[in-house]
Design a protein around this motif. Structure first.
Motif, PDB file in Angstrom:
ATOM      1  N   GLY A  44     -44.325 -12.703 -32.835  1.00  0.00           N
ATOM      2  CA  GLY A  44     -44.140 -13.480 -31.598  1.00  0.00           C
ATOM      3  C   GLY A  44     -43.277 -12.748 -30.600  1.00  0.00           C
ATOM      4  O   GLY A  44     -43.592 -12.688 -29.407  1.00  0.00           O
ATOM      5  N   LEU A  45     -42.184 -12.176 -31.085  1.00  0.00           N
ATOM      6  CA  LEU A  45     -41.287 -11.438 -30.195  1.00  0.00           C
ATOM      7  C   LEU A  45     -41.979 -10.212 -29.615  1.00  0.00           C
ATOM      8  O   LEU A  45     -41.866  -9.942 -28.413  1.00  0.00           O
ATOM      9  N   LEU A  46     -42.712  -9.480 -30.449  1.00  0.00           N
ATOM     10  CA  LEU A  46     -43.442  -8.306 -29.965  1.00  0.00           C
ATOM     11  C   LEU A  46     -44.476  -8.702 -28.919  1.00  0.00           C
ATOM     12  O   LEU A  46     -44.605  -8.049 -27.884  1.00  0.00           O
ATOM     13  N   ALA A  47     -45.201  -9.792 -29.165  1.00  0.00           N
ATOM     14  CA  ALA A  47     -46.225 -10.233 -28.220  1.00  0.00           C
ATOM     15  C   ALA A  47     -45.607 -10.679 -26.896  1.00  0.00           C
ATOM     16  O   ALA A  47     -46.121 -10.355 -25.821  1.00  0.00           O
ATOM     17  N   VAL A  48     -44.488 -11.410 -26.952  1.00  0.00           N
ATOM     18  CA  VAL A  48     -43.820 -11.848 -25.719  1.00  0.00           C
ATOM     19  C   VAL A  48     -43.306 -10.640 -24.939  1.00  0.00           C
ATOM     20  O   VAL A  48     -43.528 -10.525 -23.722  1.00  0.00           O
ATOM     21  N   LEU A  49     -42.627  -9.725 -25.632  1.00  0.00           N
ATOM     22  CA  LEU A  49     -42.096  -8.542 -24.938  1.00  0.00           C
ATOM     23  C   LEU A  49     -43.208  -7.666 -24.378  1.00  0.00           C
ATOM     24  O   LEU A  49     -43.103  -7.151 -23.261  1.00  0.00           O
ATOM     25  N   GLY A  50     -44.267  -7.474 -25.160  1.00  0.00           N
ATOM     26  CA  GLY A  50     -45.380  -6.649 -24.684  1.00  0.00           C
ATOM     27  C   GLY A  50     -46.069  -7.256 -23.479  1.00  0.00           C
ATOM     28  O   GLY A  50     -46.361  -6.564 -22.500  1.00  0.00           O
TER      29      GLY A  50
ATOM     30  N   LEU B 113     -42.525   0.623 -24.912  1.00  0.00           N
ATOM     31  CA  LEU B 113     -42.234  -0.380 -25.930  1.00  0.00           C
ATOM     32  C   LEU B 113     -43.086  -0.159 -27.173  1.00  0.00           C
ATOM     33  O   LEU B 113     -42.576  -0.158 -28.300  1.00  0.00           O
ATOM     34  N   LEU B 114     -44.377   0.044 -26.992  1.00  0.00           N
ATOM     35  CA  LEU B 114     -45.261   0.224 -28.131  1.00  0.00           C
ATOM     36  C   LEU B 114     -45.002   1.540 -28.854  1.00  0.00           C
ATOM     37  O   LEU B 114     -45.050   1.592 -30.086  1.00  0.00           O
ATOM     38  N   LEU B 115     -44.721   2.600 -28.120  1.00  0.00           N
ATOM     39  CA  LEU B 115     -44.413   3.877 -28.762  1.00  0.00           C
ATOM     40  C   LEU B 115     -43.128   3.800 -29.576  1.00  0.00           C
ATOM     41  O   LEU B 115     -43.064   4.291 -30.707  1.00  0.00           O
ATOM     42  N   VAL B 116     -42.104   3.192 -29.021  1.00  0.00           N
ATOM     43  CA  VAL B 116     -40.840   3.056 -29.748  1.00  0.00           C
ATOM     44  C   VAL B 116     -41.038   2.179 -30.979  1.00  0.00           C
ATOM     45  O   VAL B 116     -40.544   2.498 -32.064  1.00  0.00           O
ATOM     46  N   SER B 117     -41.783   1.099 -30.843  1.00  0.00           N
ATOM     47  CA  SER B 117     -42.052   0.214 -31.972  1.00  0.00           C
ATOM     48  C   SER B 117     -42.824   0.949 -33.070  1.00  0.00           C
ATOM     49  O   SER B 117     -42.468   0.852 -34.256  1.00  0.00           O
TER      50      SER B 117
END
Length: 150
Positions: free
Chosen positions: A83-89, A113-117
């Protein structure tokens, strides 16, 4: 842009998916559900490792109860993280679109964001795989020490 280059019916498909009402919920959903793809150990393997090293979870009996507890914990944390990843993305892609339209600068927050994740996930997995042989050696040494003292 790809749909426009392909021409034909793809232009209508591309224009449908480029609407904000469709794009952002679809983007959110893809990010959320992709977080559930897990290639790490199963709850059973984690429970067995805990048993091998003699670790216990307070208030949870070893064995099947530990496996159930680990699985429920993993589900809760994966849902919250997804949920947090989807909201931030989704927020970062919306911010990127806003900046591109208002200022004319593309900040590409989503890509960062996606590269760092992804980098952090790979780093964590590599670290855990590197430590697995050391853990096995420590367990074997501990077991041989216990067996020799008996």
């Amino acid at each position: 842009q790809v749909a426009l280059a392909l021409g034909g019916g793809w232009h209508q498909v591309g224009s449908f998916f480029s609407r904000k009402v469709v794009y952002y919920p679809l983007y959110f959903s893809l990010l959320y559900f992709s977080a559930f793809i897990d290639i790490n150990e199963t709850s059973k393997e984690i429970s067995l490792y805990l048993g091998k090293i003699g670790a216990i979870i307070p208030g949870v009996r070893p064995g099947e109860r530990t496996t159930e507890f680990v699985e429920s914990f993993r589900r809760r944390t994966i849902r919250k993280g997804a949920g947090l990843l989807a909201v931030l993305g989704t927020f970062s892609i919306a911010t990127e679109v806003y900046f591109r339209r208002q200022i004319g600068i593309s900040l590409s927050l989503t890509s960062m964001l996606l590269l760092v994740s992804a980098f952090m996930q790979v780093r964590r997995q590599v670290t855990s795989y590197k430590q697995a042989p050391r853990l096995e050696r420590a367990i074997e040494a501990y077991e041989s020490l216990i067996n020799s003292s008996m």
